[in-house]
Write a protein that holds these residues in place. Structure first.
Motif, short mmCIF file in Angstrom:
data_model
loop_
_atom_site.label_atom_id
_atom_site.label_comp_id
_atom_site.label_asym_id
_atom_site.label_seq_id
_atom_site.Cartn_x
_atom_site.Cartn_y
_atom_site.Cartn_z
N THR A 103 0.90 -1.14 0.06
CA THR A 103 0.09 0.00 0.10
C THR A 103 0.39 0.91 0.12
OG1 THR A 103 -1.83 -1.25 1.33
CG2 THR A 103 -2.00 1.71 0.97
N LEU A 104 1.60 1.39 0.39
CA LEU A 104 2.86 2.55 0.32
C LEU A 104 3.21 2.31 -0.36
CD1 LEU A 104 4.58 1.92 4.60
CD2 LEU A 104 2.96 3.46 3.19
N THR A 105 4.42 1.16 -1.21
CA THR A 105 4.31 1.57 -1.91
C THR A 105 3.39 2.62 -3.71
OG1 THR A 105 6.03 0.05 -2.02
CG2 THR A 105 5.71 0.06 -4.09
N MET A 106 2.63 1.27 -3.88
CA MET A 106 1.46 2.00 -4.78
C MET A 106 0.93 3.25 -4.20
SD MET A 106 1.01 -0.44 -6.65
CE MET A 106 0.64 0.68 -8.08
N GLY A 107 1.25 3.68 -3.11
CA GLY A 107 0.34 5.25 -2.77
C GLY A 107 2.19 6.26 -2.93
N ALA A 108 3.10 5.91 -2.66
CA ALA A 108 4.06 6.77 -3.42
C ALA A 108 4.73 6.89 -4.40
CB ALA A 108 5.56 5.89 -2.75
N LEU A 109 4.20 5.89 -6.00
CA LEU A 109 4.29 5.98 -6.83
C LEU A 109 3.52 7.05 -7.94
CD1 LEU A 109 5.11 2.31 -7.95
CD2 LEU A 109 6.53 4.18 -8.07
N ASP A 110 2.25 6.10 -6.94
CA ASP A 110 1.00 7.74 -7.37
C ASP A 110 0.94 8.91 -7.35
OD1 ASP A 110 -2.62 8.14 -8.14
OD2 ASP A 110 -2.16 8.72 -5.95
N THR A 111 1.59 8.82 -5.70
CA THR A 111 2.00 10.79 -5.69
C THR A 111 2.90 10.99 -6.71
OG1 THR A 111 1.49 10.40 -3.59
CG2 THR A 111 3.49 11.99 -3.85
N LEU A 112 3.81 10.14 -7.04
CA LEU A 112 4.94 10.71 -7.91
C LEU A 112 4.81 10.92 -9.01
CD1 LEU A 112 8.22 11.26 -7.45
CD2 LEU A 112 8.42 8.53 -8.32
N PHE A 113 3.77 10.12 -9.77
CA PHE A 113 3.73 10.26 -11.08
C PHE A 113 2.05 11.44 -11.50
CE2 PHE A 113 6.10 6.44 -11.27
CZ PHE A 113 7.35 6.94 -12.10
N ALA A 114 1.36 11.91 -10.71
CA ALA A 114 0.04 12.08 -10.58
C ALA A 114 0.01 13.30 -11.15
CB ALA A 114 -0.27 12.83 -9.56
N GLY A 115 -0.73 13.81 -11.60
CA GLY A 115 -0.77 15.87 -11.85
C GLY A 115 -1.01 16.84 -10.79
N PRO A 116 -0.48 17.50 -11.68
CA PRO A 116 -0.57 19.13 -10.95
C PRO A 116 -2.01 18.98 -10.05
CG PRO A 116 -0.13 19.52 -13.05
CD PRO A 116 -0.22 18.49 -13.12
N GLY A 117 -2.28 19.73 -9.18
CA GLY A 117 -3.51 20.37 -8.80
C GLY A 117 -4.46 19.14 -7.88
N ARG A 118 -3.76 18.43 -7.04
CA ARG A 118 -4.67 17.66 -6.49
C ARG A 118 -4.57 17.63 -5.07
NH1 ARG A 118 -4.06 10.72 -7.60
NH2 ARG A 118 -1.71 11.36 -6.43
N THR A 119 -5.30 17.35 -4.21
CA THR A 119 -5.44 17.97 -2.64
C THR A 119 -5.02 16.61 -2.08
OG1 THR A 119 -6.90 19.43 -2.99
CG2 THR A 119 -6.79 19.09 -1.01
N LEU A 120 -4.74 16.46 -0.85
CA LEU A 120 -4.34 15.41 -0.25
C LEU A 120 -5.93 15.45 0.74
CD1 LEU A 120 -2.42 12.84 -0.21
CD2 LEU A 120 -0.42 13.76 1.30
N ARG A 121 -6.19 14.33 1.05
CA ARG A 121 -6.88 14.26 2.56
C ARG A 121 -5.92 12.98 3.47
NH1 ARG A 121 -10.94 10.11 3.44
NH2 ARG A 121 -11.95 10.31 4.96
#
Length: 476
Positions: A121-139
């Motif tokens: 879960t931590l690895t997939m979350g890190a990859l999601d953040t790394l390759f995400a586009g700008p403008g997202r809000t993190l909860r």
């Protein structure tokens, strides 16, 4: 000189470059495997730091239940220290909120639940953040400081992504430095142990190939006991054998040329002597009449021997030219040339099927048959007529799945022990006095050039040779 220089291997080519590239690729691959868990851990630590600020805010909310009573400056400092737009504290079914004076409505929200700490879960979350586009809000969701309490932070994802990118750049730079230093260190070590000896072997082989008769180019083996040491010793032995063989072949070539010249002159001399002996044989002197036939026979044998040596020396090692050939007709022609057809005392039986056609060199295979048939005829002529009722030479054929066998046999006295011990050896395998033994040697060479073999078959009476040819030579 240019060709020799182009063949000489360079240090940083071939195995050297492959070794360095392989080491770097392997180290980088290991770094990638290590990088993903490390990046996930970096992201989890970063989010945990933000949650700790949220826990502090929750304590403040517990101390002052009425959130509206909190000074605006205090709430702004809490939000600024966490880098959040809003902090939500949930406990016992109630929620309390700290937010900016001018709330920002997010367009895209992604959740990071820090209560799930498994590596996937931590690895997939890190990859999601790394390759995400700008403008997202993190909860960010985490546990509070009290039982059954929960803290949530709403914040832009951009600061986390920037820190992760910077962390990744640092990891890449460190990995490259480690890979380069490790590759250089390993290369220097492996180069001394393996690359340099292999380079020495390669250079020696290339140099020796240019001048195999130069004994100074024979490699001197080292004292190594490993596989490279074995290769050095075997290469030295092979080069020594090649050097000796080439010198021997050169000496034999020189000797053969001299023998050919001697034989040529000797044959001319013997021919003149034969002419004189023929004239002497016409004299009426009884002694001359008694001795002349022996002289003529001796001269004939000497001329035949000289001619055989010259023919063997001129033998060309040309490969056979395959063509569909009718074997029965080829055998008939060979038997005629061997003076078996129409022989007054020796019978000839051609048992070759009429439809047997093989892809062979007709001229070369005819020579094999001629030599074998002539040997059979001479053996039967030399035998005592009283010991053989019906002298006969027979040719038969056996066709199997893997080969075709042409057998040449006679019912004569068989080969003497000396001839059996030296079969197919030039000048030693003759079965009759005065023979050269070249016929079987030439026949074996021709048969092997066709991909087959010439075999002597031991039997109680007579002599038999088998010409064994592969089935691939059969013509469809």
């Amino acid at each position: 000189m240019t060709a020799e220089r182009s063949l000489k291997p360079r240090r940083f080519s071939g195995l050297s470059i492959k070794l360095i590239a392989t080491i770097i690729v392997v180290i980088l691959a290991v770094e990638v495997v290590v990088y993903l868990p490390s990046l996930a851990n970096f992201r989890a630590s970063w989010l945990d730091d933000r949650l700790r600020v949220g826990v502090v805010a929750a304590r403040v909310l517990d101390a002052v239940p009425d959130v509206m009573a909190l000074p605006r400056g205090l709430t702004d400092r809490l939000l600024t220290s966490a880098g959040a737009n809003a902090i939500v504290y949930r406990r016992e079914g109630q929620s309390q909120l700290i937010e900016l004076a001018n709330p920002v409505t997010p367009d895209v929200v992604t959740t990071a639940d820090m209560r799930q700490r498994d590596i996937m879960t931590l690895t997939m979350g890190a990859l999601d953040t790394l390759f995400a586009g700008p403008g997202r809000t993190l909860r960010i969701v985490g546990e509070g400081n009290l039982d059954e309490s929960q803290v949530e932070l709403l914040m832009p994802e951009r600061p986390l992504r920037q820190d992760m990118l910077e962390y990744s750049r640092n990891i890449v730079l460190i990995s490259l430095v480690i890979a380069a230093l490790t590759a250089v260190t390993l290369y220097l070590l492996v180069s001394r142990l393996f690359i340099d000896p292999v380079l020495r072997l390669t250079q020696n082989m290339l140099a020796y190939r240019q001048a195999p008769e130069n004994a100074s180019l024979i490699i001197v083996p080292s004292n190594r006991r490993d596989e490279i040491g074995v290769v050095e010793r075997e290469l030295a032995a092979m080069e020594s054998d090649i050097f000796s063989m080439l010198r021997q072949r050169r000496h034999l070539a020189d000797l053969g040329l001299a023998v050919a010249k001697i034989n040529h002159d000797l044959r001319n001399t013997l021919t003149s002597a034969q002419l004189l002996s023929d004239q002497v044989a016409t004299l009426d002197d009884p002694k001359v009449q008694r001795l002349a036939p022996r002289l003529v026979t001796t001269l004939d044998k000497a001329i035949g021997f000289a001619q055989s040596v010259l023919d063997y020396g001129r033998e060309m090692a040309s490969p056979p030219v395959m063509a569909p050939t009718g074997i029965k007709a080829l055998v008939e022609d060979a038997a005629f040339d061997a003076r078996l057809v129409g022989h007054p005392h020796i019978g000839f039986n051609n048992g070759v099927p009429d439809d047997l056609v093989l892809n062979v060199d007709a001229g070369q295979l005819a020579r094999v048959l001629l030599n074998l048939l002539k040997n059979a005829r001479e053996a039967l002529e030399a035998a005592n007529a009283g010991t053989i009722a019906t002298p006969e030479v027979t040719i038969s054929v056996e066709t199997g799945a893997g080969e075709t066998t042409i057998s040449v046999s006679d019912n004569g006295p068989g080969l003497p022990p000396r001839a059996r011990d030296n079969l197919f050896v030039a000048f030693e395998g003759s079965a009759r006095a005065g023979g050269t033994g070249l016929g079987l040697a030439i026949a074996r060479e021709i048969t092997e050039a066709h991909g087959g073999r010439l075999v002597f078959v031991d039997q109680p009476q007579g002599t038999r040779f088998d010409i064994v040819l592969p089935a691939a030579l059969r013509a469809d």
